[in-house]
Design an enzyme around this catalytic site. Structure first.
Site, mmCIF file in Angstrom:
data_model
loop_
_atom_site.group_PDB
_atom_site.id
_atom_site.type_symbol
_atom_site.label_atom_id
_atom_site.label_comp_id
_atom_site.label_asym_id
_atom_site.label_seq_id
_atom_site.Cartn_x
_atom_site.Cartn_y
_atom_site.Cartn_z
ATOM 1 N N GLY A 238 32.947 36.713 28.933
ATOM 2 C CA GLY A 238 32.023 37.516 28.139
ATOM 3 C C GLY A 238 30.776 36.829 27.658
ATOM 4 O O GLY A 238 29.912 37.482 27.060
ATOM 5 N N GLU A 287 37.415 32.626 30.825
ATOM 6 C CA GLU A 287 37.219 33.368 32.079
ATOM 7 C C GLU A 287 35.779 33.831 32.216
ATOM 8 O O GLU A 287 35.509 35.032 32.317
ATOM 9 C CB GLU A 287 38.140 34.602 32.096
ATOM 10 C CG GLU A 287 39.602 34.321 31.917
ATOM 11 C CD GLU A 287 40.396 35.574 31.519
ATOM 12 O OE1 GLU A 287 39.791 36.661 31.380
ATOM 13 O OE2 GLU A 287 41.615 35.457 31.342
ATOM 14 N N PRO A 288 34.819 32.929 32.223
ATOM 15 C CA PRO A 288 33.432 33.363 32.318
ATOM 16 C C PRO A 288 33.056 33.734 33.758
ATOM 17 O O PRO A 288 33.462 33.059 34.704
ATOM 18 C CB PRO A 288 32.653 32.118 31.890
ATOM 19 C CG PRO A 288 33.532 30.985 32.320
ATOM 20 C CD PRO A 288 34.948 31.469 32.194
ATOM 21 N N GLY A 289 32.312 34.804 33.891
ATOM 22 C CA GLY A 289 31.774 35.168 35.197
ATOM 23 C C GLY A 289 30.262 35.068 35.140
ATOM 24 O O GLY A 289 29.638 34.167 35.695
ATOM 25 N N CYS A 356 17.855 58.205 47.925
ATOM 26 C CA CYS A 356 17.490 59.556 47.475
ATOM 27 C C CYS A 356 18.188 59.927 46.177
ATOM 28 O O CYS A 356 19.034 60.827 46.136
ATOM 29 C CB CYS A 356 17.830 60.556 48.562
ATOM 30 S SG CYS A 356 17.015 60.107 50.090
#
Ligand code: LLP
Length: 432
Positions: A238, A287-289, A356
């Protein structure tokens, strides 16, 4: 902070001029800086050094094999959410024993695969899931390591679609029910209650919500760790990144600048959380992404047309919402800069793709340098939740991806061949 900056008039990734990459590989093109990924991993690793800790990169943010290899070489573990992700870890040379497996809907098949590969822990999201994991483990004659994901009911104050830690969300087990769930889980013979987990949301730019959630969790974790053989407490991912002034935050010393005051640096995160967590005596998982890869990637696109209609200046580019869906999906802001620096007045512009849908835009009424057909733009901070969320909508091929390290560059995923998009499709037998 990251390695994208102008050298002279040309935007560089590390020591490579990006316009050269465009000449070689075309657009839309994702470009990643390996040194930035390494630097972010190391900054966080260093900040958490006073704790016994394991960084499990949330690979949902960017699972390109070259990015994964970079992190595996740094010693990172991985936060996975599917069999496919676990297979990717193994393909990239990562260690399944340093992997956690999260997600509310794990299938029998996925549980079996993860058990066979010997993952570090399942992050369990419900009581029926505990029962199921126990059942699959019994069938295989194994003991499954598990941690219950606690929903601490703390509002992370982030975008509604990426808030996960309140009772409005489908994630985890409600704080008040957790002790009971552990007591019942302790009776399931094929489970090892290895730890406890939480994750409150994504793109948090202040440490306060983390602090509140950790403070709320501490008495519970202490109580449960006394009863069960806990080894770890995972505080989730986070950590937020800079989107608005991404270009200005280039360079390794950026963390020391005044501008860094407005963002959650690894040092601030650790200064607040380490003293709270250290007395637990548990291993701390994170748990860093986005923090690891977000600022480490850009999406390059070519201006195809400029069209002025009514009061609007539309810059129509060759990348679209299928390549980077974040603005359409979360109203998110990605800084947009030309590959070749331009002087002159700024023009309020909508940068839009060819898909579109009216939602197919990267910005609206944003003051940008005047660009014309054949110019190139970089959408910054696109390294996290960029390519991984791409689709073939409008039968558009997936973009190519390039990794840069120093003055070297390599295609780490070629542009998808258009025919391959429908290669698995066929008419039904009665249509032959
Ligand atoms: N751990 C768990 C259990 C998670 O659900 C997530 C992200 C993470 C860790 C990593 O969070 P991060 O450190 O990257 O913030 N597609 C959205 C973000 C979705 C996040 C989903 N869960 C976006 O583009 O903003």
């Amino acid at each position: 902070m990251h390695e994208f900056r102008y050298v002279g008039n040309r935007l560089h990734c590390e020591r490579v001029a990006i316009d050269k990459l465009v000449q070689q590989h075309g657009t839309p093109l994702y470009v990643y800086s390996q040194s930035t990924v390494e630097d972010h991993y190391q900054k966080l690793d260093h900040a958490l050094a006073p704790l016994d800790h394991l960084i499990c990169f949330a690979m949902k943010a960017n699972s390109n094999q070259a990015v994964m290899r970079t992190l595996a070489d740094c010693g990172s573990g991985f936060d996975t959410v599917s069999e496919g992700e676990l297979r990717r870890v193994i393909a990239a040379g990562g260690d399944p024993r340093q992997c956690v497996f999260a997600g509310v809907g794990k299938t029998d098949h996925e549980i079996e695969y993860a058990l066979r590969k010997g993952i570090y822990s399942f992050n369990v999201e419900s009581e029926p899931e505990l029962v199921r994991i126990n059942h699959v483990a019994a069938r295989l004659g194994k003991i499954a390591p598990v941690a219950v994901r606690v929903n601490p009911n703390v509002d992370a104050g982030t975008h509604a679609k990426i808030t996960t830690g309140t009772y409005d969300n489908k994630f985890g087990i409600a704080f008040e029910q957790v002790a009971g769930v552990y007591a019942r889980a302790a009776k399931l013979k094929h489970l090892r209650l290895r730890g406890i987990q939480m994750h409150i949301g994504s793109q948090l730019t202040a440490v306060k919500p983390f602090e509140l959630a950790v403070r709320k969790m501490l008495p519970l974790v202490t109580r449960l760790a006394a009863k069960h053989p806990f080894e770890f407490f995972s505080i989730g991912g986070g950590l937020g990144i800079i989107y608005k002034t991404a270009l200005a935050s280039a360079g390794p010393d950026w963390w020391q600048t005044a501008a860094a005051r407005d963002i959650l640096t690894p040092a601030k995160y650790a200064d607040t959380l380490v003293p709270l967590l250290k007395p637990l005596g548990l291993r701390i998982l994170v748990e860093p992404g986005r923090f690891i890869v977000g600022n480490a990637g850009v999406l390059i696109t070519r201006v195809e047309y400029v069209k002025r209609t009514g009061k609007k200046n539309f810059v129509i580019v060759d990348a679209a919402m299928n390549d980077l869906i974040r603005p359409a999906f979360y109203d998110s802001f990605h800084e947009i800069v030309p590959l070749r620096k331009k002087g002159g007045a700024l023009v309020a512009s909508d940068v839009v793709g060819p898909v579109c849908e009216s939602g197919d835009y990267f910005c609206k009424d944003r003051p940008l340098p005047k660009v014309g057909e054949g110019d190139h733009l970089a959408l910054l901070s696109a390294g996290a939740y960029g390519f991984v969320m791409a689709s073939n909508y409008n039968t558009r091929a997936l973009a190519a991806e390039v990794l840069v390290k120093g003055n070297k560059s390599a295609v780490v995923r070629p542009r998808q061949a258009i025919e391959s998009i429908w290669a698995g499709e066929r008419p039904a037998p009665w249509q032959q």
